[in-house]
Design a protein around this motif. Sequence first.
Motif, PDB file in Angstrom:
ATOM      1  N   VAL A  69      30.637  22.788  44.257  1.00 16.80           N
ATOM      2  CA  VAL A  69      32.053  22.428  44.399  1.00 16.80           C
ATOM      3  C   VAL A  69      32.126  20.961  44.796  1.00 16.80           C
ATOM      4  CG1 VAL A  69      34.209  22.830  45.658  1.00 16.80           C
ATOM      5  CG2 VAL A  69      32.693  24.757  45.139  1.00 16.80           C
ATOM      6  N   LYS A  72      38.229  20.610  45.882  1.00 19.19           N
ATOM      7  CA  LYS A  72      39.053  21.803  45.764  1.00 19.19           C
ATOM      8  C   LYS A  72      40.466  21.461  46.206  1.00 19.19           C
ATOM      9  CE  LYS A  72      39.427  25.743  48.644  1.00 19.19           C
ATOM     10  NZ  LYS A  72      38.705  26.594  49.588  1.00 19.19           N
ATOM     11  N   TYR A  83      39.412  23.916  41.204  1.00 20.24           N
ATOM     12  CA  TYR A  83      38.101  23.420  41.618  1.00 20.24           C
ATOM     13  C   TYR A  83      37.582  22.418  40.609  1.00 20.24           C
ATOM     14  CZ  TYR A  83      37.855  27.512  44.707  1.00 20.24           C
ATOM     15  OH  TYR A  83      38.103  28.454  45.677  1.00 20.24           O
ATOM     16  N   LYS A 143      30.926  31.008  42.267  1.00 18.94           N
ATOM     17  CA  LYS A 143      31.193  30.049  43.352  1.00 18.94           C
ATOM     18  C   LYS A 143      32.606  30.224  43.915  1.00 18.94           C
ATOM     19  CE  LYS A 143      27.208  27.893  43.480  1.00 18.94           C
ATOM     20  NZ  LYS A 143      26.393  28.955  42.886  1.00 18.94           N
ATOM     21  N   ASP A 147      33.523  31.181  47.691  1.00 18.44           N
ATOM     22  CA  ASP A 147      34.393  30.303  48.462  1.00 18.44           C
ATOM     23  C   ASP A 147      35.590  31.050  49.049  1.00 18.44           C
ATOM     24  OD1 ASP A 147      35.271  27.545  49.263  1.00 18.44           O
ATOM     25  OD2 ASP A 147      36.985  28.092  48.005  1.00 18.44           O
ATOM     26  N   THR A 148      36.124  32.012  48.291  1.00 15.61           N
ATOM     27  CA  THR A 148      37.374  32.650  48.744  1.00 15.61           C
ATOM     28  C   THR A 148      37.128  34.017  49.390  1.00 15.61           C
ATOM     29  OG1 THR A 148      37.624  33.758  46.611  1.00 15.61           O
ATOM     30  CG2 THR A 148      38.707  31.623  46.862  1.00 15.61           C
TER      31      THR A 148
END
Length: 343
Positions: A69, A72, A83, A143, A147-148
């Motif tokens: 990343v 973002k 992203y 990814k 990330d979330t």
Amino acid sequence: MNHNKVALKNFTEEELKEFMKTIGEKPFRGSQIFSWIYKGAKSFDDMNNIPKNLRNKLEEVSYIGNIEVELKLESKVDGTKKYLFLLNDKNIIETVMMDYDSRVTVCVSNQVGCRMGCKFCASTIDGLLRNLEPWEILDQIMKIQEDTGKRVSNIVLMGSGEPLDNFENTKKFFEIVNDKNGLNIGYRHITLSTCGIVPKIYEFADLELPINLALSLHSPYDEARKEIMPVANAYTIEEILDACRYYIKKTNRRVTFEYSLIKDVNDSEKEANALSKLLKGMLCHVNLIPINKVEEREFEKPDKSFIYKFRDNLEKNKIPATVRISMGSDISGACGQLRRKYK
């Protein structure tokens, strides 16, 4: 990145087991490694039930395949996230995550840039730099999940690039993303969007996968379509519709026609009626997209009243149509916009 090494994320579980045999190891190690990859292991050292000598061997012949990343952005309007990912060769791609109440949809890129040249799209301004490998498409989803902390339920191939122009890698990506011990995302939850590369639509149909096909149409007239989309010089609308009918026959899926509404270009009643005639009797749906402003282009979006009038015209002619709500408008949510600004 040593090009002789293989990316393990390019394999389904079965293929990883086969790969283990080719390097003189037991197939069950393939399943173990596969499971580590989908637990998010970034390096072979994370795989603590794999013997050290095998980890060293893997290091020599392969790599897992990770993108990073780079940036973002999150929309204040609707929580959409965009992203920018950094690839191993320092190229940049963009991916969008849309979080609806019941589903999390990720819009993936499948090429760096694009060579299709559609006039309303920012992705294509610098042309095509290269195709993405299957693992680079897949890792966008992994990814974002990481990330979330949310499971992605739906995938749309509508980011940068033309999936049918990168057909072998796209096909492989479908197989990997569907793997039951991997991301296990069902084909019915995947939509491929194309600007209409006719021979490839037939090839895609012959796979008989229940994937949703979305076709960028943008005009009911060949001449006008050529103005907006150079690919229209190669294939007529009639040829495209025949290919779509074949797709419906092979997969039993309804085809979506994407129609970007451009002020004073393709938004009149005349166009709505011509479009209705073309699509009459077909298992389809029209997605009306008020165009996003791209700085380098002169197109504008029609006013709201025109957009809804166009939809009502189609509906009156028994063509199901919806107006797509633009997500993430405050974070350059439209294709290719952020990557260009960032570069």
